[in-house]
Design a protein around this motif. Structure first.
Motif, PDB file in Angstrom:
ATOM      1  N   VAL A 208       0.842  -1.192   0.000  1.00 10.90           N
ATOM      2  CA  VAL A 208       0.000   0.000   0.000  1.00 10.90           C
ATOM      3  C   VAL A 208       0.877   1.241   0.000  1.00 10.90           C
ATOM      4  N   THR A 209       0.588   2.154  -0.914  1.00  9.09           N
ATOM      5  CA  THR A 209       1.275   3.442  -0.978  1.00  9.09           C
ATOM      6  C   THR A 209       0.231   4.545  -0.832  1.00  9.09           C
ATOM      7  N   GLY A 210       0.515   5.539   0.017  1.00  9.74           N
ATOM      8  CA  GLY A 210      -0.437   6.628   0.232  1.00  9.74           C
ATOM      9  C   GLY A 210      -1.723   6.102   0.822  1.00  9.74           C
ATOM     10  N   ASP A 211      -2.862   6.583   0.314  1.00  9.71           N
ATOM     11  CA  ASP A 211      -4.141   6.120   0.849  1.00  9.71           C
ATOM     12  C   ASP A 211      -4.612   4.810   0.235  1.00  9.71           C
ATOM     13  N   GLY A 212      -3.861   4.292  -0.732  1.00  5.11           N
ATOM     14  CA  GLY A 212      -4.172   2.982  -1.315  1.00  5.11           C
ATOM     15  C   GLY A 212      -5.484   2.908  -2.065  1.00  5.11           C
ATOM     16  N   SER A 213      -6.029   4.050  -2.456  1.00 10.23           N
ATOM     17  CA  SER A 213      -7.378   4.088  -3.029  1.00 10.23           C
ATOM     18  C   SER A 213      -7.470   3.437  -4.410  1.00 10.23           C
ATOM     19  N   ARG A 214      -6.404   3.470  -5.171  1.00 16.49           N
ATOM     20  CA  ARG A 214      -6.404   2.831  -6.494  1.00 16.49           C
ATOM     21  C   ARG A 214      -5.828   1.428  -6.345  1.00 16.49           C
ATOM     22  N   LYS A 215      -6.423   0.481  -7.035  1.00 13.58           N
ATOM     23  CA  LYS A 215      -6.043  -0.919  -6.805  1.00 13.58           C
ATOM     24  C   LYS A 215      -5.719  -1.628  -8.115  1.00 13.58           C
ATOM     25  N   ILE A 216      -4.659  -2.415  -8.075  1.00 17.88           N
ATOM     26  CA  ILE A 216      -4.338  -3.314  -9.180  1.00 17.88           C
ATOM     27  C   ILE A 216      -3.898  -4.651  -8.603  1.00 17.88           C
ATOM     28  N   ALA A 217      -4.092  -5.697  -9.382  1.00 20.81           N
ATOM     29  CA  ALA A 217      -3.561  -7.019  -9.044  1.00 20.81           C
ATOM     30  C   ALA A 217      -2.634  -7.425 -10.183  1.00 20.81           C
ATOM     31  N   VAL A 218      -1.502  -8.023  -9.830  1.00 24.10           N
ATOM     32  CA  VAL A 218      -0.498  -8.353 -10.840  1.00 24.10           C
ATOM     33  C   VAL A 218      -0.002  -9.778 -10.634  1.00 24.10           C
TER      34      VAL A 218
ATOM     35  N   ASP B 254       1.524   7.186  -6.510  1.00 19.76           N
ATOM     36  CA  ASP B 254       1.017   7.357  -5.153  1.00 19.76           C
ATOM     37  C   ASP B 254      -0.421   6.859  -5.061  1.00 19.76           C
ATOM     38  N   ASN B 255      -0.869   6.656  -3.829  1.00 15.87           N
ATOM     39  CA  ASN B 255      -2.254   6.276  -3.541  1.00 15.87           C
ATOM     40  C   ASN B 255      -2.678   5.030  -4.320  1.00 15.87           C
ATOM     41  N   ILE B 256      -1.936   3.969  -4.133  1.00 16.03           N
ATOM     42  CA  ILE B 256      -2.227   2.731  -4.865  1.00 16.03           C
ATOM     43  C   ILE B 256      -1.987   1.528  -3.961  1.00 16.03           C
ATOM     44  N   THR B 257      -2.827   0.524  -4.119  1.00 16.94           N
ATOM     45  CA  THR B 257      -2.629  -0.770  -3.480  1.00 16.94           C
ATOM     46  C   THR B 257      -2.319  -1.788  -4.570  1.00 16.94           C
ATOM     47  N   VAL B 258      -1.210  -2.473  -4.412  1.00 12.88           N
ATOM     48  CA  VAL B 258      -0.785  -3.475  -5.389  1.00 12.88           C
ATOM     49  C   VAL B 258      -0.868  -4.851  -4.737  1.00 12.88           C
ATOM     50  N   TYR B 259      -1.655  -5.725  -5.339  1.00 10.55           N
ATOM     51  CA  TYR B 259      -1.750  -7.112  -4.896  1.00 10.55           C
ATOM     52  C   TYR B 259      -0.950  -7.967  -5.876  1.00 10.55           C
ATOM     53  N   THR B 260       0.121  -8.561  -5.395  1.00  9.00           N
ATOM     54  CA  THR B 260       0.977  -9.377  -6.256  1.00  9.00           C
ATOM     55  C   THR B 260       0.702 -10.850  -6.039  1.00  9.00           C
ATOM     56  N   PHE B 261       0.236 -11.510  -7.099  1.00  4.31           N
ATOM     57  CA  PHE B 261       0.103 -12.964  -7.073  1.00  4.31           C
ATOM     58  C   PHE B 261       1.425 -13.555  -7.564  1.00  4.31           C
ATOM     59  N   LEU B 262       2.129 -14.231  -6.663  1.00  5.86           N
ATOM     60  CA  LEU B 262       3.403 -14.837  -7.029  1.00  5.86           C
ATOM     61  C   LEU B 262       3.132 -16.000  -7.974  1.00  5.86           C
ATOM     62  N   PHE B 263       3.670 -15.880  -9.181  1.00  6.42           N
ATOM     63  CA  PHE B 263       3.323 -16.763 -10.290  1.00  6.42           C
ATOM     64  C   PHE B 263       4.616 -17.288 -10.910  1.00  6.42           C
ATOM     65  N   PRO B 264       5.288 -18.221 -10.241  1.00  5.40           N
ATOM     66  CA  PRO B 264       6.613 -18.673 -10.686  1.00  5.40           C
ATOM     67  C   PRO B 264       6.534 -19.650 -11.852  1.00  5.40           C
ATOM     68  N   ILE B 265       6.798 -19.142 -13.040  1.00  6.68           N
ATOM     69  CA  ILE B 265       6.689 -19.978 -14.239  1.00  6.68           C
ATOM     70  C   ILE B 265       7.976 -20.021 -15.049  1.00  6.68           C
ATOM     71  N   LEU B 266       8.971 -19.230 -14.667  1.00  5.37           N
ATOM     72  CA  LEU B 266      10.160 -19.106 -15.514  1.00  5.37           C
ATOM     73  C   LEU B 266      11.240 -20.132 -15.201  1.00  5.37           C
ATOM     74  N   SER B 267      11.360 -20.548 -13.951  1.00  3.05           N
ATOM     75  CA  SER B 267      12.436 -21.471 -13.585  1.00  3.05           C
ATOM     76  C   SER B 267      12.169 -22.037 -12.195  1.00  3.05           C
ATOM     77  N   PRO B 268      12.835 -23.148 -11.838  1.00  2.53           N
ATOM     78  CA  PRO B 268      12.709 -23.672 -10.474  1.00  2.53           C
ATOM     79  C   PRO B 268      13.116 -22.634  -9.420  1.00  2.53           C
ATOM     80  N   ASP B 269      14.105 -21.795  -9.741  1.00  4.03           N
ATOM     81  CA  ASP B 269      14.521 -20.762  -8.791  1.00  4.03           C
ATOM     82  C   ASP B 269      13.386 -19.778  -8.517  1.00  4.03           C
ATOM     83  N   SER B 270      12.536 -19.555  -9.498  1.00  8.90           N
ATOM     84  CA  SER B 270      11.390 -18.680  -9.287  1.00  8.90           C
ATOM     85  C   SER B 270      10.483 -19.233  -8.191  1.00  8.90           C
ATOM     86  N   THR B 271      10.307 -20.562  -8.187  1.00  4.03           N
ATOM     87  CA  THR B 271       9.475 -21.195  -7.159  1.00  4.03           C
ATOM     88  C   THR B 271      10.109 -21.040  -5.787  1.00  4.03           C
TER      89      THR B 271
END
Length: 254
Positions: free
Chosen positions: A129-139, A159-176
């Protein structure tokens, strides 16, 4: 699915530019319709069956009529093809409404890619969450994705954004491994940010993770690469957006 579609298109001798291909029988003979063009009685269900009979192993997720008389839209995964009533011909390319200057294919693909933001299991995402987190994205992001790191360089200026990151390891075993270490960290957001922005390798940590669930969710949503950004209005952008484009997109989302 995309790989299978490319194999199908290659088998049909489709070029990169839009072309129409005549289906052939197993012995190489040309299949010809026995009725006049436009005279074949067809429904989306009958076209779906004809298409899948013509190309065994390729599933048509949905078939719809188009404004072009006698032309049907065939959805294969997240790709669109066009065919006639008997699937004798298949076309790849953009269907344009010339009268209204609209790219109907692009509009349809945008519609298909939309996601109900409220239905996303945000509890399975790393939250920043950055600032008031009013704007939202999921990635959907792979820890070793260079374009994801480029996106984070832009996000640190937003500023004023909430970022939800779905960890999606598809590139290599190290990503997992990195996904596990980040999810199991005492401060997920700080550990994720330190890795993506500063290259600080996440310390080893072990716990139960939702990675398999997120991978299944990504497959369900037809996520085919990272980053895949989902905005609060359900629209999606595949790939990293530069700062100006990201701000412009956020301003249009209501």
């Amino acid at each position: 699915m995309r790989t299978r579609l490319k194999g199908l298109l290659l088998a049909l001798a489709l070029a990169v530019s839009p072309v129409m291909v005549q289906a052939q029988t197993n012995d190489g003979g040309v299949v010809s319709a026995t009725t006049e063009a436009g005279a074949v009685e067809a429904t989306p269900d009958s076209v779906k069956k004809s298409f899948e009979d013509r190309f065994p192993g390729i599933q048509a997720k949905e078939v719809r009529r188009t404004p072009f008389a006698g032309l049907f839209e065939v959805q294969v995964g997240m790709d669109l093809l066009y065919t006639n009533a008997t699937a004798d011909y298949v076309m790849q390319g953009a269907l344009i409404d010339a009268q209204n200057r609209r790219d109907l294919t692009a509009e349809r693909l945008e519609e298909l890619s939309r996601v109900s933001f409220s239905s996303l299991p945000l509890e399975l995402a790393v939250k920043q969450v950055t600032g008031d987190g009013s704007r939202k994205i999921a990635v959907f992001e792979d820890p070793n994705c260079g374009y994801c790191k480029r996106l984070h360089q832009a996000l640190k200026e937003v500023d004023n954004i909430t970022v939800y990151t779905f960890l999606f390891p598809i590139l290599s075993p190290d990503s997992t491994v990195k996904a596990r270490n980040i999810w199991c960290a005492k401060d997920q957001a700080a550990t994720w940010r330190a890795w993506m922005l500063d290259g600080q390798v996440p310390p080893e940590a072990v716990c139960d993770t939702p990675v398999d669930t997120v991978l299944a969710l990504g497959r369900q949503l037809m996520v085919q690469g990272t980053p895949a950004i989902i905005f609060a209005d359900g629209s999606r952008v595949n790939g990293a957006l530069p700062l100006d484009a990201l701000n412009q997109k956020l301003e249009t989302v209501k």
